[in-house]
Design an enzyme around this catalytic site. Structure first.
Site, short mmCIF file in Angstrom:
data_model
loop_
_atom_site.label_atom_id
_atom_site.label_comp_id
_atom_site.label_asym_id
_atom_site.label_seq_id
_atom_site.Cartn_x
_atom_site.Cartn_y
_atom_site.Cartn_z
CG HIS A 191 -2.02 -0.98 1.13
ND1 HIS A 191 -2.58 -1.59 2.21
CD2 HIS A 191 -2.66 -1.44 0.05
CE1 HIS A 191 -3.53 -2.40 1.80
NE2 HIS A 191 -3.60 -2.33 0.49
NE ARG A 298 -0.31 -1.82 -15.33
CZ ARG A 298 0.54 -0.93 -15.84
NH1 ARG A 298 0.37 0.36 -15.63
NH2 ARG A 298 1.58 -1.35 -16.56
NE ARG A 334 -4.13 -5.32 -17.39
CZ ARG A 334 -2.85 -5.14 -17.09
NH1 ARG A 334 -1.94 -5.32 -18.01
NH2 ARG A 334 -2.47 -4.77 -15.88
CD GLU A 435 0.31 -9.34 -20.57
OE1 GLU A 435 1.04 -8.49 -20.06
OE2 GLU A 435 -0.84 -9.58 -20.15
CG ASN A 458 5.70 -3.36 -18.66
OD1 ASN A 458 6.49 -2.77 -19.38
ND2 ASN A 458 4.70 -2.76 -18.04
CG ASP A 459 3.79 -9.50 -17.84
OD1 ASP A 459 4.56 -9.89 -16.95
OD2 ASP A 459 2.68 -8.99 -17.61
NE ARG A 469 6.37 -6.61 -14.67
CZ ARG A 469 5.19 -6.28 -15.19
NH1 ARG A 469 4.55 -7.16 -15.96
NH2 ARG A 469 4.65 -5.13 -14.97
CB CYS A 506 -0.08 -0.64 -23.20
SG CYS A 506 -0.34 -2.38 -22.82
C1 PEP Z 1 2.78 -5.26 -19.70
O1 PEP Z 1 2.93 -6.40 -19.27
O2 PEP Z 1 3.51 -4.78 -20.58
C2 PEP Z 1 1.73 -4.37 -19.17
C3 PEP Z 1 1.50 -3.20 -19.72
O3 PEP Z 1 0.98 -4.75 -18.13
P1 PEP Z 1 1.47 -4.91 -16.61
O4 PEP Z 1 2.67 -4.04 -16.42
O5 PEP Z 1 0.30 -4.49 -15.79
O6 PEP Z 1 1.78 -6.37 -16.48
MG MG Z 2 1.46 -7.51 -18.23
#
Ligand code: PEP
Ligand code: MG
Length: 588
Positions: A191, A298, A334, A435, A458-459, A469, A506
């Protein structure tokens, strides 16, 4: 000078004197009472608990005004604990059994609970320990009249360093004085991390043992962009960072001019710039930065900040709030991406049974195994879809059957709504996050069954190069510049375009200026980014031509290593927007 690396949870740079908060060590001496005094101790406890409830109510009200209802829900957990008859019963029982003062019983019982939380495999519970300390401190404050160091009346600007800050300490921070936050404990879903980000305070967590190594009054630098803390910096480092802070402020002022200009390349190619958000309350800020809509909402953060699962109505209200704030601009919702590093107590993600949470029952997998949860969210999204342009997006799709199942459930929910006579938009575009490498490799197949792709790098990076990550120890191996990742992005864009669907990106890389030319050159004309990065990305877009971008993409295709790619992209960016590089001279 000492340099320490942790997990960056809120960007920006702060240079200030440290205030070290000792959050846990308030010893309460064991004092006994006579048998006749037990009743009095019980009464004192009741009074302290009811005053603490009033405090938390007040704090929740203040937090609602400052941060919106989503973040204020964090205090629901505190109220639930204070009103938990079993907990209060345990403390009373301890007073009775041991003939001790109420304060000593609170001290012992809360410590036992904290220990229990700390021993949990589930990271969410471990992170809730800060809430337990917070409650203990509050109740003890009412019983013995003193509290641990408060943060609401700092006399001068400071970087706050603590073993772990409690959520109410964080929410109560005087943002005019607190320039940065650093904690030994915590993870990206704590938090404290969520609140620090919402408050816009540069913050780093997970710096084990740091609070014992810093003394109040020492100068520290918090680099929330890189996750680096420098204790007692030498003159040179201090000068570099002062320069960076100055530069960032000046650059920000210059960027003001491009915020509301079209995101167009020099030859007139339009690039769609959207924002990534966690809470609807972030939307006005995103628009102000120049977003033309939201490309990634998100929604799991609604669950992460709640003590219990949000109802359909609560979800519906959040989505409608988002659409109203957008005033006709598009919103991509999402569906829940819970699990792995995003765990809360609102839904049991079964994290402790997954040995490898990032490869476990997270995201769409969790939803498909919890249909009532999934359907409730889809109902709320569909109902909200009458209020503005909504797209629905499924995360972590790795298999075509998953997508088909998710779409079937969406259809079932539409039928249910129809039977009930509830309005919804029946041509709501349906897309997926690309992803997972399997989805990227099968992009052609997926493209035939969805309306849009949003590439989640990111994933995609972590699954392509097998690097967690969130793991600091292998962070140098985690790179969006990896040629394999770029190859996948290129293939996904091509497959999507061939099938005539909309393809956007994204992941965080979309907000990093050095990647902008490459992404446009790869054919991406829609980028969804963290709002603070929008002006800088726009500046890059407006400084280049489509041909230049294509040349960059072609050149990158010939590199073998992520290092070559990164160096080349930085050099190219420097040629076009030197400002975007000049201020980021400090490397680790
Ligand atoms: C991603 O995985 O690139 C993404 C945008 O979502 P998150 O960072 O919430 O996994
Ligand atoms: Mg992701």
């Amino acid at each position: 000078m000492q340099i320490k690396k942790g997990i960056p949870v809120s960007p920006g740079v702060a240079i200030s004197r440290a205030v070290v908060i000792d959050a846990e060590n308030l010893p309460v001496p064991r004092r006994t009472v006579a048998a006749a005094g037990v009743k009095r101790e019980h009464e004192r406890l009741d009074e302290a608990v009811s005053r603490s409830c009033a405090d938390v109510d007040r704090l929740a009200e203040q937090a609602t005004a400052k941060l919106g209802t989503d973040l204020a829900k964090i205090f629901g957990f505190h109220l639930a604990m204070l009103r938990d008859e079993k907990l209060i019963g345990q403390i009373k029982q301890y007073i009775l059994a041991e003939y001790v003062t109420a304060e000593y019983a609170v001290y012992i019982v809360m410590r036992r609970i904290a220990r229990m939380f700390l021993q949990q495999d589930n990271r969410y519970f471990r992170e809730r320990v800060s809430d337990i300390w917070d409650l203990e401190r509050r109740v003890l404050g009412h019983l013995i009249g003193h509290t641990r160091a408060g943060l609401s009346h700092l006399k001068h600007e400071a970087v706050v360093i603590a073993h772990d800050l409690t959520p109410s300490q964080t929410a109560a921070l005087d943002t005019t004085k607190v320039k940065g936050l650093v904690t030994d404990a915590g993870g990206s879903t704590s938090h404290t991390a969520i609140l620090a980000h919402a408050l816009g305070i540069p913050a780093i967590v997970g710096l084990e043992g740091l609070s014992a190594q810093v003394e109040t009054g020492e100068t520290v630098i918090v680099d929330g962009n890189k996750g680096v803390v420098i204790i007692d910096p030498d003159a040179e480092r201090l000068m570099q960072y002062r320069q960076q802070v100055r530069w960032m402020a000046e650059f920000e002022t210059r960027l003001e001019q491009v915020r509301h200009l079209p995101a167009q390349t020099k030859d007139g190619t339009e690039i769609k710039i959207l924002g990534n958000i966690e809470f609807p309350s972030e939307i006005p800020g995103a628009i102000q930065k120049g977003a033309s809509g939201i490309g990634l909402y998100r929604t799991e953060f609604l669950f992460l900040s709640a003590a219990s699962e949000p109802s359909e109505e609560q979800q519906y209200e959040a989505y409608v709030e988002a659409l109203q704030a957008l005033e006709g601009r598009p919103l991509t919702i999402r569906t829940l991406d819970l699990g792995a590093d995003k765990i809360g107590n609102a839904v049991d993600t079964g994290e402790q049974t997954d040995r490898n949470p990032f490869l476990g029952c997270r995201s769409i997998r969790l939803c498909l195994q919890n249909l009532p949860l999934f359907k409730t969210q889809l109902r709320a999204i569909l109902r909200a879809s009458t209020q503005g342009p909504v797209r629905v997006m499924f995360p972590l799709i790795s298999n075509i059957m998953e997508l088909r199942q998710a779409k079937m459930i969406l259809n079932d929910v539409m039928e249910d709504l129809e039977e009930e006579g509830i309005a919804y938009s029946d041509d709501i575009p349906v897309g997926i996050m690309v992803e997972v490498p399997s989805a990227a490799l099968q992009a052609k197949t997926f493209a035939r069954e969805v309306d849009f792709f949003s590439i989640g790098t990111n994933d995609l990076v972590q699954y392509t190069v097998a690097v967690d990550r969130g793991n600091e120890r292998i962070a140098s191996l985690y790179s969006a510049s990896h040629p394999a990742v770029i190859q996948l992005v290129r293939d996904v864009v091509r497959a999507g375009k061939r099938e005539g669907i909309d393809v956007g990106l994204c992941g965080e890389m979309a907000g990093q200026p050095e990647y902008v030319m490459l992404l446009i050159g790869l054919g991406l004309h829609s980028l969804s980014i963290t709002p603070p990065a929008i002006p800088e990305v726009k500046k890059v877009i407006r400084s280049v031509s489509l041909d230049q971008c294509k040349r960059v993409a072609k050149k990158v295709a010939g590199f073998d290593s992520d290092r070559e790619v990164t160096n080349y992209l930085k050099d190219e960016l420097y040629k076009i927007v030197p400002d975007a590089i000049d201020g980021r001279i400090i490397e680790y």
